[in-house]
Scaffold this active site. Structure first.
Site, PDB file in Angstrom:
ATOM      1  N   ILE A 102       0.821  -1.209   0.000  1.00  0.00           N
ATOM      2  CA  ILE A 102       0.000   0.000   0.000  1.00  0.00           C
ATOM      3  C   ILE A 102       0.860   1.266   0.000  1.00  0.00           C
ATOM      4  O   ILE A 102       0.497   2.273  -0.613  1.00  0.00           O
ATOM      5  CB  ILE A 102      -0.989   0.005   1.193  1.00  0.00           C
ATOM      6  CG1 ILE A 102      -1.898   1.238   1.133  1.00  0.00           C
ATOM      7  CG2 ILE A 102      -0.260  -0.059   2.519  1.00  0.00           C
ATOM      8  CD1 ILE A 102      -2.688   1.384  -0.149  1.00  0.00           C
ATOM      9  N   GLU A 160      -7.929  -1.627   5.481  1.00  0.00           N
ATOM     10  CA  GLU A 160      -7.898  -2.280   6.794  1.00  0.00           C
ATOM     11  C   GLU A 160      -6.745  -3.261   6.890  1.00  0.00           C
ATOM     12  O   GLU A 160      -6.185  -3.692   5.891  1.00  0.00           O
ATOM     13  CB  GLU A 160      -9.213  -3.000   7.063  1.00  0.00           C
ATOM     14  CG  GLU A 160      -9.771  -3.825   5.906  1.00  0.00           C
ATOM     15  CD  GLU A 160      -8.897  -4.957   5.416  1.00  0.00           C
ATOM     16  OE1 GLU A 160      -8.297  -5.653   6.269  1.00  0.00           O
ATOM     17  OE2 GLU A 160      -8.806  -5.185   4.195  1.00  0.00           O
ATOM     18  N   GLY A 302      -6.079  -6.624   0.572  1.00  0.00           N
ATOM     19  CA  GLY A 302      -6.550  -5.715   1.612  1.00  0.00           C
ATOM     20  C   GLY A 302      -5.627  -4.516   1.717  1.00  0.00           C
ATOM     21  O   GLY A 302      -5.043  -4.079   0.726  1.00  0.00           O
ATOM     22  N   GLU A 303      -5.524  -3.969   2.928  1.00  0.00           N
ATOM     23  CA  GLU A 303      -4.690  -2.817   3.277  1.00  0.00           C
ATOM     24  C   GLU A 303      -4.903  -1.593   2.377  1.00  0.00           C
ATOM     25  O   GLU A 303      -4.015  -0.755   2.222  1.00  0.00           O
ATOM     26  CB  GLU A 303      -3.207  -3.200   3.347  1.00  0.00           C
ATOM     27  CG  GLU A 303      -2.533  -3.644   2.080  1.00  0.00           C
ATOM     28  CD  GLU A 303      -1.099  -4.144   2.299  1.00  0.00           C
ATOM     29  OE1 GLU A 303      -0.206  -3.762   1.512  1.00  0.00           O
ATOM     30  OE2 GLU A 303      -0.864  -4.918   3.250  1.00  0.00           O
ATOM     31  N   GLY A 304      -6.070  -1.488   1.758  1.00  0.00           N
ATOM     32  CA  GLY A 304      -6.377  -0.320   0.931  1.00  0.00           C
ATOM     33  C   GLY A 304      -5.786  -0.363  -0.457  1.00  0.00           C
ATOM     34  O   GLY A 304      -5.889   0.610  -1.212  1.00  0.00           O
TER      35      GLY A 304
END
Length: 336
Positions: A102, A160, A302-304
């Site tokens: 990210i 997240e 995930g993680e944006g």
């Protein structure tokens, strides 16, 4: 101090709607740019959506923020992840050091990045035994997310991190939109087929435990979510209050925001979904939310990451809208 019920009611009271005039102005300009009508497809839709929620005829992306919320889940005690909860804190340190995917994607797309950990040393309760959060814990997590949003931001990307949170997302989705847990449970961080079946069984147990309480979307978020999913919900509400358009990331992030779609018919109109995750339940969830997803790249990190990657699409939409010549300016003959 207001009680939790009053606090929740205040969050959704008189949320502003879209600026219809700004969106109409965008479409009027699109009609005279040097291209066939509608030929830029989703780019035209994206710039109209951006204008409507920024409340500007000519939208801009000077300040794009990526905010990732991190939390730990007590349901990991049920063996639903191959990774220990300690990985959440380790990944937060990696985010802060700039070493995660990210970080690179946000930088490449001109976005500011921040991570907000929520009590990583204190996981939520195991929601197969009791509600994940008390009303006060839930309220505090919502407030963390709400306060993380900076008024005046042009576009907010949410993400997240939390071992066990695809199980929470599956439970939230099943509670809100129905169907057996097997419809929503997926591989997460790498489960095999037996692990996915066990995960679905864990979710089914939780749904049975909480029963009719899950008819209330707030209770779905409190009983089955995590602190990071509650914070995402708070951030989505704050963005709506401040007229900031939002790009949601994949399955967990979309599930975190989903209760708002049940609380208000237009609750997520200021949101687009960055990408369709390869996580099994996300395609179903995108359909249930009736919100457009900009990318489909077989990602499930995930993680944006998907939301931040989609910023490039929105930037291209704005560049075309603001930079293209009209037929008159270019001396190009328009259709009759």
């Amino acid at each position: 101090m207001a009680n939790t019920a009053d606090f929740l009611q205040d969050l959704v009271r008189k949320l502003p709607g879209a600026d219809v005039a700004a969106a109409a102005a965008v479409m009027q300009r699109q009609a005279i740019l040097t291209k066939p009508p509608g030929s830029l497809g989703v780019l035209e839709e994206a710039v109209s959506w951006l204008a409507a929620w920024q409340r500007r005829d000519m939208p801009r992306l000077d300040q794009v923020d990526v905010v990732v919320f991190a939390g730990n889940h007590g349901v990991t005690a049920q063996g639903i992840s191959p990774y220990p909860s300690s990985v959440t804190e380790q990944m937060v340190a990696n985010f802060e050091a700039g070493g995660a995917a990210i970080n690179q994607i946000a930088k490449a797309n001109g976005a500011a990045f921040s991570v907000v950990p929520l009590m990583l040393d204190r996981p939520t309760a195991d929601f197969t035994v009791e509600p994940a959060m008390t009303p006060l814990e839930f309220r505090r997590a919502l407030a963390v997310g709400y306060d993380a949003v900076v008024p005046g931001t042009d576009l907010l990307c949410l993400g997240e991190m939390g071992i066990g949170n695809t199980t929470a997302a599956a439970a939230i989705s099943a509670a809100l939109f129905g169907g057996p847990a097997a419809r929503w449970a997926g591989r997460g961080t790498g489960l095999d087929a037996d692990g996915v079946s066990h995960k679905a069984a864990v979710v089914d147990r939780a749904l049975a435990l909480h029963g009719e309480a899950l008819n209330d979307p707030w209770e779905v978020a409190r009983r089955l979510g995590g602190r990071e999913t509650a914070a995402i919900l708070g951030a989505v509400l704050a963005a709506r209050r401040h007229s900031i358009p939002v790009l949601l990331d994949g399955f967990v992030c979309s599930a975190a925001a989903a209760p708002l779609s049940k609380l208000l018919p237009d609750g997520l109109d200021h949101c687009m979904i960055g990408h369709v995750s390869a996580e099994a339940g996300h395609r179903h969830l995108v359909q249930e939310l009736h919100r457009p997803a900009l990318l489909n790249l077989d990602m499930r990190l995930g993680e944006g990451s998907g939301a931040a990657l989609a910023v490039s699409i929105v930037r291209a939409a704005v560049a075309c809208h603001t930079g293209m010549a009209t037929f008159t300016q270019a001396g190009v003959t328009n259709r009759d």
